[in-house]
Design a protein around this motif. Sequence first.
Motif, PDB file in Angstrom:
ATOM      1  N   VAL A 135       0.842  -1.207   0.000  1.00 17.97           N
ATOM      2  CA  VAL A 135       0.000   0.000   0.000  1.00 17.97           C
ATOM      3  C   VAL A 135       0.876   1.256   0.000  1.00 17.97           C
ATOM      4  CG1 VAL A 135      -1.676   1.340   1.359  1.00 17.97           C
ATOM      5  CG2 VAL A 135      -1.952  -1.135   1.125  1.00 17.97           C
ATOM      6  N   LEU A 136       1.914   1.217   0.805  1.00 14.60           N
ATOM      7  CA  LEU A 136       2.801   2.393   0.883  1.00 14.60           C
ATOM      8  C   LEU A 136       3.465   2.657  -0.472  1.00 14.60           C
ATOM      9  CD1 LEU A 136       4.153   4.589   2.558  1.00 14.60           C
ATOM     10  CD2 LEU A 136       5.801   2.892   3.375  1.00 14.60           C
ATOM     11  N   GLN A 137       3.906   1.595  -1.109  1.00 16.24           N
ATOM     12  CA  GLN A 137       4.545   1.774  -2.426  1.00 16.24           C
ATOM     13  C   GLN A 137       3.544   2.299  -3.452  1.00 16.24           C
ATOM     14  OE1 GLN A 137       6.180  -2.178  -2.758  1.00 16.24           O
ATOM     15  NE2 GLN A 137       8.220  -1.502  -2.112  1.00 16.24           N
ATOM     16  N   GLU A 138       2.291   1.856  -3.335  1.00 16.77           N
ATOM     17  CA  GLU A 138       1.229   2.376  -4.213  1.00 16.77           C
ATOM     18  C   GLU A 138       1.034   3.875  -3.988  1.00 16.77           C
ATOM     19  OE1 GLU A 138      -1.397   0.886  -6.498  1.00 16.77           O
ATOM     20  OE2 GLU A 138       0.614   0.060  -6.721  1.00 16.77           O
ATOM     21  N   PHE A 139       1.067   4.270  -2.733  1.00 19.76           N
ATOM     22  CA  PHE A 139       0.914   5.695  -2.416  1.00 19.76           C
ATOM     23  C   PHE A 139       2.057   6.497  -3.025  1.00 19.76           C
ATOM     24  CE2 PHE A 139      -2.409   7.349   0.423  1.00 19.76           C
ATOM     25  CZ  PHE A 139      -3.227   6.240   0.437  1.00 19.76           C
ATOM     26  N   ARG A 140       3.268   5.983  -2.874  1.00 22.85           N
ATOM     27  CA  ARG A 140       4.417   6.720  -3.414  1.00 22.85           C
ATOM     28  C   ARG A 140       4.292   6.864  -4.933  1.00 22.85           C
ATOM     29  NH1 ARG A 140       7.491  10.631  -1.908  1.00 22.85           N
ATOM     30  NH2 ARG A 140       6.044  11.353  -3.465  1.00 22.85           N
ATOM     31  N   LYS A 141       3.793   5.798  -5.565  1.00 24.90           N
ATOM     32  CA  LYS A 141       3.673   5.808  -7.020  1.00 24.90           C
ATOM     33  C   LYS A 141       2.585   6.788  -7.476  1.00 24.90           C
ATOM     34  CE  LYS A 141       3.712   1.446  -8.278  1.00 24.90           C
ATOM     35  NZ  LYS A 141       2.980   0.270  -8.708  1.00 24.90           N
ATOM     36  N   ASN A 142       1.550   6.938  -6.674  1.00 26.85           N
ATOM     37  CA  ASN A 142       0.368   7.673  -7.135  1.00 26.85           C
ATOM     38  C   ASN A 142       0.190   9.056  -6.530  1.00 26.85           C
ATOM     39  OD1 ASN A 142      -1.325   5.796  -8.937  1.00 26.85           O
ATOM     40  ND2 ASN A 142      -0.708   4.471  -7.241  1.00 26.85           N
ATOM     41  N   CYS A 143       1.086   9.475  -5.657  1.00 22.87           N
ATOM     42  CA  CYS A 143       0.920  10.786  -5.008  1.00 22.87           C
ATOM     43  C   CYS A 143       2.130  11.671  -5.286  1.00 22.87           C
ATOM     44  CB  CYS A 143       0.760  10.636  -3.491  1.00 22.87           C
ATOM     45  SG  CYS A 143      -0.660   9.659  -3.025  1.00 22.87           S
ATOM     46  N   ASP A 144       1.866  12.932  -5.606  1.00 27.77           N
ATOM     47  CA  ASP A 144       2.982  13.859  -5.846  1.00 27.77           C
ATOM     48  C   ASP A 144       3.731  14.132  -4.539  1.00 27.77           C
ATOM     49  OD1 ASP A 144       2.239  13.969  -8.431  1.00 27.77           O
ATOM     50  OD2 ASP A 144       1.142  15.862  -8.283  1.00 27.77           O
ATOM     51  N   ILE A 145       2.958  14.386  -3.495  1.00 31.16           N
ATOM     52  CA  ILE A 145       3.569  14.690  -2.185  1.00 31.16           C
ATOM     53  C   ILE A 145       3.120  13.618  -1.198  1.00 31.16           C
ATOM     54  CG2 ILE A 145       3.628  16.334  -0.259  1.00 31.16           C
ATOM     55  CD1 ILE A 145       2.969  18.529  -2.260  1.00 31.16           C
ATOM     56  N   LEU A 146       4.074  13.037  -0.502  1.00 34.18           N
ATOM     57  CA  LEU A 146       3.731  12.012   0.491  1.00 34.18           C
ATOM     58  C   LEU A 146       4.046  12.541   1.895  1.00 34.18           C
ATOM     59  CD1 LEU A 146       2.576   9.196   0.127  1.00 34.18           C
ATOM     60  CD2 LEU A 146       4.871   8.276   0.380  1.00 34.18           C
ATOM     61  N   VAL A 147       3.052  12.453   2.786  1.00 44.03           N
ATOM     62  CA  VAL A 147       3.232  12.983   4.138  1.00 44.03           C
ATOM     63  C   VAL A 147       3.065  11.849   5.148  1.00 44.03           C
ATOM     64  CG1 VAL A 147       2.480  14.742   5.786  1.00 44.03           C
ATOM     65  CG2 VAL A 147       2.128  15.122   3.337  1.00 44.03           C
ATOM     66  N   ALA A 148       4.067  11.641   5.979  1.00 38.46           N
ATOM     67  CA  ALA A 148       3.962  10.673   7.073  1.00 38.46           C
ATOM     68  C   ALA A 148       3.302  11.376   8.252  1.00 38.46           C
ATOM     69  CB  ALA A 148       5.346  10.160   7.460  1.00 38.46           C
ATOM     70  N   VAL A 149       2.157  10.874   8.662  1.00 42.23           N
ATOM     71  CA  VAL A 149       1.392  11.541   9.718  1.00 42.23           C
ATOM     72  C   VAL A 149       1.500  10.731  11.009  1.00 42.23           C
ATOM     73  CG1 VAL A 149      -0.891  12.364  10.394  1.00 42.23           C
ATOM     74  CG2 VAL A 149      -0.223  12.423   7.999  1.00 42.23           C
ATOM     75  N   GLY A 150       2.081  11.311  12.041  1.00 43.01           N
ATOM     76  CA  GLY A 150       2.117  10.657  13.352  1.00 43.01           C
ATOM     77  C   GLY A 150       3.358   9.811  13.576  1.00 43.01           C
ATOM     78  N   GLN A 151       3.604   9.538  14.849  1.00 41.95           N
ATOM     79  CA  GLN A 151       4.830   8.849  15.250  1.00 41.95           C
ATOM     80  C   GLN A 151       4.957   7.453  14.630  1.00 41.95           C
ATOM     81  OE1 GLN A 151       6.114  11.700  16.282  1.00 41.95           O
ATOM     82  NE2 GLN A 151       7.300  10.582  17.796  1.00 41.95           N
ATOM     83  N   CYS A 152       3.828   6.738  14.467  1.00 42.09           N
ATOM     84  CA  CYS A 152       3.932   5.379  13.910  1.00 42.09           C
ATOM     85  C   CYS A 152       4.474   5.437  12.487  1.00 42.09           C
ATOM     86  CB  CYS A 152       2.571   4.691  13.908  1.00 42.09           C
ATOM     87  SG  CYS A 152       1.959   4.296  15.542  1.00 42.09           S
ATOM     88  N   ALA A 153       4.018   6.418  11.709  1.00 41.16           N
ATOM     89  CA  ALA A 153       4.493   6.526  10.323  1.00 41.16           C
ATOM     90  C   ALA A 153       5.933   7.009  10.295  1.00 41.16           C
ATOM     91  CB  ALA A 153       3.594   7.486   9.539  1.00 41.16           C
ATOM     92  N   ILE A 154       6.292   7.882  11.248  1.00 41.26           N
ATOM     93  CA  ILE A 154       7.632   8.477  11.215  1.00 41.26           C
ATOM     94  C   ILE A 154       8.698   7.517  11.734  1.00 41.26           C
ATOM     95  CG2 ILE A 154       9.058  10.311  12.222  1.00 41.26           C
ATOM     96  CD1 ILE A 154       6.598  12.117  12.145  1.00 41.26           C
ATOM     97  N   MET A 155       8.422   6.875  12.869  1.00 43.94           N
ATOM     98  CA  MET A 155       9.471   6.005  13.417  1.00 43.94           C
ATOM     99  C   MET A 155       8.951   4.646  13.904  1.00 43.94           C
ATOM    100  SD  MET A 155       8.392   6.660  16.614  1.00 43.94           S
ATOM    101  CE  MET A 155       9.577   6.136  17.837  1.00 43.94           C
ATOM    102  N   GLY A 156       7.781   4.277  13.464  1.00 47.63           N
ATOM    103  CA  GLY A 156       7.264   2.954  13.833  1.00 47.63           C
ATOM    104  C   GLY A 156       6.309   3.006  15.010  1.00 47.63           C
ATOM    105  N   GLY A 157       6.463   4.040  15.868  1.00 43.36           N
ATOM    106  CA  GLY A 157       5.542   4.247  16.992  1.00 43.36           C
ATOM    107  C   GLY A 157       5.480   3.056  17.932  1.00 43.36           C
ATOM    108  N   LEU A 158       4.300   2.819  18.466  1.00 44.68           N
ATOM    109  CA  LEU A 158       4.167   1.745  19.455  1.00 44.68           C
ATOM    110  C   LEU A 158       4.412   0.357  18.847  1.00 44.68           C
ATOM    111  CD1 LEU A 158       1.220   2.924  21.696  1.00 44.68           C
ATOM    112  CD2 LEU A 158       3.607   3.614  21.669  1.00 44.68           C
ATOM    113  N   PRO A 159       3.952   0.084  17.619  1.00 46.66           N
ATOM    114  CA  PRO A 159       4.207  -1.263  17.081  1.00 46.66           C
ATOM    115  C   PRO A 159       5.691  -1.615  17.029  1.00 46.66           C
ATOM    116  CG  PRO A 159       2.557  -0.144  15.744  1.00 46.66           C
ATOM    117  CD  PRO A 159       3.097   0.879  16.716  1.00 46.66           C
ATOM    118  N   VAL A 160       6.558  -0.595  16.911  1.00 51.37           N
ATOM    119  CA  VAL A 160       7.985  -0.871  16.754  1.00 51.37           C
ATOM    120  C   VAL A 160       8.581  -1.490  18.024  1.00 51.37           C
ATOM    121  CG1 VAL A 160       9.178   1.216  17.584  1.00 51.37           C
ATOM    122  CG2 VAL A 160       9.908   0.162  15.465  1.00 51.37           C
ATOM    123  N   MET A 161       7.846  -1.441  19.100  1.00 45.26           N
ATOM    124  CA  MET A 161       8.375  -2.013  20.342  1.00 45.26           C
ATOM    125  C   MET A 161       8.672  -3.499  20.195  1.00 45.26           C
ATOM    126  SD  MET A 161       6.172  -0.032  23.202  1.00 45.26           S
ATOM    127  CE  MET A 161       7.166  -0.543  24.586  1.00 45.26           C
TER     128      MET A 161
END
Length: 427
Positions: free
Chosen positions: A310-336
């Motif tokens: 899904v992320l790769q699809e977004f990169r392919k189809n969006c001019d500007i990609l914005v990571a919203v929130g800690q999980c998108a930026i650095m993995g957030g709580l799941p990264v534990m």
Amino acid sequence: MSDKKCTFTLDGKEITSQPGQTIMEACDDAGIHIPRLCDVEGLRHQGSCRVCTVKVNGCTTSSCTQPAEEGLVVESETEEIINLRRDVVRMLFHEGNHLCPICEASGNCELQATAYDLGITQPTKFPYLQPVRSLDASHPDIALDTNRCIRCGRCIRASQDVDDKGIFGYTGRGIHRNVAVNGDNLADTNASLEDVAFSPEICPVGCIIRKKVGFSTPIGKREFDDPMPEGNGKQKNIKPTAQKKRIATTSLAGCFGCHMSLLDIDERVLDLMKVAEFDRSPLNDIKKFTTRCDIGLIEGGCCNEENVHVLQEFRKNCDILVAVGQCAIMGGLPVMRNAIMHSDDPLKDCFDEAYINSPYIQNDRHRIPDDPALPLILDSVYSTVDVVKVDYQIPGCPPSGDMLWQTLSALIAGEPESLPKELIKYD
Ligand code: SF4
Ligand code: SF4
Ligand code: SF4
Ligand code: FES
């Protein structure tokens, strides 16, 4: 070090120092703050964090150790120096495991506050190292979570020089240098809550934790919690553009909190609908791109192969990609889950705990779900920037509705985005 008063300039302003003062001390007396992390009043200077870097007669040096001398020309608030401090602070975020949303130091943390002051909105300029570090909860009154240690050495100097105990010291070298205690664990030392080393002023982050008082001060009332600015950012009006912008949003490994926060723009959603339309979005349940989009908003990191797709699809189809929130930026709580210690196979241990061994699980077949329809789980949780190029990041767990509004308004208006510093939150 000069043994008499002297005068130097800081960013063109004349500063008079007292005998024996460093540049930082003289500036403090003159009411000018130079950011710092390893230096604290009452302990000898160490000069290791380099956050207090200034330029003295054209050469960079740490202002906490540089003696004030007659005629020095000191630069502090120049773009070059501020950018250098930003990179130093960013690296501290990347070297350790800083999960502000679950950290009890959040709001009282000098690292976090320094990042706010420096307007750091993109901590992921460097890769996250996600080290596996120890947690020592053996002592009845104190715990040490070295995941958050920035190796400022303040506890070491306090314990050695003030308490005369030497409970703390460094082990390892280079990137593997860590703070350790003088025994198998803290309970084996003569550490006491009465020690200066364990006073709240010493550890600038959430590494030294006093038990039984955690989270006693509510968010909003902590030392560095700033009140929201007047108007909460609502003053920014969205500017109409010739053609409606197309926005796509998705939630990967996240909790949907960021999307809920997007709804906190409240009635401004009506203004948004005048200038933008949603393409792919969990808000209107469209799962595929119907056309190319101007802006893609990503909540959550990548836990499984479908997230990556899904992320790769977004990169392919969006001019500007914005990571919203800690999980998108650095993995957030799941990264534990990446940092499960004492395990050669953290993923297997997670599955065993979740599906087989937990006393709270009813799983008569004693199998880990393996239906082919389930996306394959990745070996680790990855942030969006680990997988694709991301253009902007909006920190926070979740970022406020005002923050999202400001960012969207600017992006829709085609303005180069510089996120409003006063709305940035890492927790
Ligand atoms: S609040 Fe401070 S110590 Fe805690 S995770 Fe954030 S930066 Fe690290
Ligand atoms: S435990 Fe705290 S005071 Fe000690 S070195 Fe780490 S961050 Fe600094
Ligand atoms: S950043 Fe926070 S609110 Fe957003 S998805 Fe992650 S956990 Fe949820
Ligand atoms: S405060 Fe000067 S080097 Fe850390």
